[in-house]
Write a protein that holds these residues in place. Structure first.
Motif, PDB file in Angstrom:
ATOM      1  N   VAL A 106       0.832  -1.206   0.000  1.00 33.46           N
ATOM      2  CA  VAL A 106       0.000   0.000   0.000  1.00 33.46           C
ATOM      3  C   VAL A 106       0.866   1.255   0.000  1.00 33.46           C
ATOM      4  O   VAL A 106       1.892   1.313   0.691  1.00 33.46           O
ATOM      5  N   VAL A 107       0.445   2.244  -0.776  1.00 33.14           N
ATOM      6  CA  VAL A 107       0.948   3.613  -0.648  1.00 33.14           C
ATOM      7  C   VAL A 107      -0.185   4.443  -0.073  1.00 33.14           C
ATOM      8  O   VAL A 107      -1.331   4.325  -0.533  1.00 33.14           O
ATOM      9  N   ASP A 145      -0.093  -2.676  -4.601  1.00 37.31           N
ATOM     10  CA  ASP A 145      -1.405  -3.256  -4.898  1.00 37.31           C
ATOM     11  C   ASP A 145      -2.496  -2.181  -4.782  1.00 37.31           C
ATOM     12  O   ASP A 145      -3.404  -2.135  -5.612  1.00 37.31           O
ATOM     13  N   LEU A 146      -2.384  -1.339  -3.742  1.00 40.07           N
ATOM     14  CA  LEU A 146      -3.399  -0.320  -3.464  1.00 40.07           C
ATOM     15  C   LEU A 146      -2.734   1.020  -3.193  1.00 40.07           C
ATOM     16  O   LEU A 146      -1.602   1.077  -2.698  1.00 40.07           O
ATOM     17  N   VAL A 147      -3.459   2.099  -3.498  1.00 37.24           N
ATOM     18  CA  VAL A 147      -3.103   3.416  -2.995  1.00 37.24           C
ATOM     19  C   VAL A 147      -4.338   3.962  -2.285  1.00 37.24           C
ATOM     20  O   VAL A 147      -5.441   3.950  -2.829  1.00 37.24           O
ATOM     21  N   LEU A 148      -4.148   4.393  -1.043  1.00 39.90           N
ATOM     22  CA  LEU A 148      -5.224   4.962  -0.231  1.00 39.90           C
ATOM     23  C   LEU A 148      -4.915   6.440  -0.072  1.00 39.90           C
ATOM     24  O   LEU A 148      -3.902   6.810   0.517  1.00 39.90           O
ATOM     25  N   LEU A 188      -1.142   1.568 -15.035  1.00 40.38           N
ATOM     26  CA  LEU A 188      -0.592   1.073 -13.778  1.00 40.38           C
ATOM     27  C   LEU A 188      -1.607   0.134 -13.128  1.00 40.38           C
ATOM     28  O   LEU A 188      -2.808   0.361 -13.201  1.00 40.38           O
ATOM     29  N   CYS A 189      -1.125  -0.911 -12.482  1.00 43.07           N
ATOM     30  CA  CYS A 189      -2.027  -1.936 -11.948  1.00 43.07           C
ATOM     31  C   CYS A 189      -2.549  -1.599 -10.553  1.00 43.07           C
ATOM     32  O   CYS A 189      -3.372  -2.339  -9.999  1.00 43.07           O
ATOM     33  N   THR A 190      -2.094  -0.507  -9.962  1.00 46.20           N
ATOM     34  CA  THR A 190      -2.502  -0.134  -8.606  1.00 46.20           C
ATOM     35  C   THR A 190      -3.988   0.226  -8.547  1.00 46.20           C
ATOM     36  O   THR A 190      -4.484   0.980  -9.376  1.00 46.20           O
ATOM     37  N   ARG A 191      -4.676  -0.322  -7.549  1.00 46.39           N
ATOM     38  CA  ARG A 191      -6.089   0.000  -7.343  1.00 46.39           C
ATOM     39  C   ARG A 191      -6.207   1.214  -6.428  1.00 46.39           C
ATOM     40  O   ARG A 191      -5.607   1.251  -5.362  1.00 46.39           O
ATOM     41  N   VAL A 240     -10.997  -4.765  -1.260  1.00 43.21           N
ATOM     42  CA  VAL A 240     -10.498  -4.196  -2.511  1.00 43.21           C
ATOM     43  C   VAL A 240      -9.349  -5.025  -3.055  1.00 43.21           C
ATOM     44  O   VAL A 240      -9.266  -5.303  -4.255  1.00 43.21           O
ATOM     45  N   ALA A 241      -8.448  -5.441  -2.171  1.00 44.10           N
ATOM     46  CA  ALA A 241      -7.311  -6.268  -2.597  1.00 44.10           C
ATOM     47  C   ALA A 241      -7.770  -7.580  -3.224  1.00 44.10           C
ATOM     48  O   ALA A 241      -7.091  -8.141  -4.089  1.00 44.10           O
TER      49      ALA A 241
END
Length: 220
Positions: A6-7, A51-54, A76-79, A120-121
Motif C-alpha cells: 500500500v501507498v 497493490d493499493l493506494v489509499l 498502472l495496476c494499482t487499485r 479491494v485487494a
C-alpha cells in the motif's frame, strides 16, 4: 494471507500518521510510502507498483482524481481507494467513472478501514450505494450496481451506442462514419452524455462503460 502492498497519501499529517499506525499494525499490509502531496504520491505509485493506494481526494500538487487518471493513462495496476470526509456528488460519480476501486469515509472505524482494503485487494469495489440520493449508506451490496444502471438509463439509445463505440477506442470521426452522421452530431451527443453522467471527457466515459460491462463485484 497474502501481504498487500500500500501507498498512503493525505494532506493532513495527523491523518497520515493514523493511517500508518493502523495499517502497520496488520501483518498482511506493507506500507511502502507515506505521501503528503499528489506529486510524491504518483511518483511512489510509479516506483513501487503497490497493490493499493489509499489517498485523500483533495491532494495538493496532483489531486486524487488526477492521480486516478494517471494510473489509468499509464496502465498502472494499482487499485485506487479514496478516503474522504466529504465530497461533492459530481466528484464521486467522476471517481467511479474513472475506475476508482473504493470510496471510504474518514469517520470509518480502523476495523472497517482494514476490512474494506482487504476486500479491494481481493477484487471487490467499495462504492457508496446511495450517491444518487440522500439516504444514509445502508450496506446494500447490489444497490450501487443498480444506481449505476439507473444513471446509464438516462441515456438515449443513440447516446448508448456512442458511449459503447467511444469505449472501444473509436475517434469522433470513426464513430460518425460508423453511424453515418457528421462529426458535429457526435460532438453534440457527447456534450449531452457528459452532462447526464456528470463527467468531462471521453476517457471517463470509456471507464464508466467498462465498469458497467465488466461484471466486477461491488460492495460496501
Amino acid at each position: 494471507m497474502r501481504c498487500v502492498s500500500v501507498v498512503i497519501a493525505d494532506r493532513h499529517p495527523v491523518v497520515l500518521c493514523g493511517l500508518n499506525s493502523v495499517l502497520r499494525a496488520e501483518s498482511d499490509f506493507n506500507v511502502l510510502a507515506s505521501c503528503r502531496d499528489g506529486t510524491t504520491c504518483i511518483q511512489a505509485i510509479r516506483d513501487f507498483s503497490p497493490d493499493l493506494v489509499l489517498l485523500d481526494i483533495y491532494m495538493p500538487g496532483f489531486s486524487g482524481l488526477e492521480i486516478l487518471a494517471a494510473t489509468k493513462l499509464e496502465h498502472l495496476c494499482t487499485r485506487v481507494v479514496f478516503l474522504t470526509a466529504s465530497v461533492e456528488r459530481s466528484k464521486i460519480v467522476t471517481a467511479i467513472a474513472r475506475g476508482a476501486y473504493g470510496i471510504i469515509r474518514k469517520d470509518a472505524t480502523p476495523q472497517l478501514l482494514v476490512r474494506s482494503l482487504r476486500q479491494v485487494a481481493s477484487g471487490v469495489r467499495l462504492l457508496p450505494p446511495t450517491i444518487w440520493d440522500a439516504d444514509p449508506w445502508n450496506g446494500n451490496e447490489c444497490y450501487a450496481r443498480g444506481a449505476l444502471n439507473n444513471l446509464l438509463a438516462t441515456l438515449t439509445e443513440r447516446e448508448r451506442q456512442i458511449m459503447n463505440l467511444v469505449a472501444e477506442g473509436l475517434s469522433n470521426k470513426d464513430v460518425a462514419r460508423q453511424l453515418n452522421v457528421c462529426d458535429g452530431t457526435i460532438k453534440v451527443h457527447l456534450h449531452h452524455i457528459y452532462q447526464k453522467l456528470a463527467i468531462h471527457n471521453r476517457t471517463a466515459l470509456a471507464a464508466l462503460a467498462a465498469s458497467h460491462h465488466d461484471g466486477m463485484p461491488i460492495a460496501i
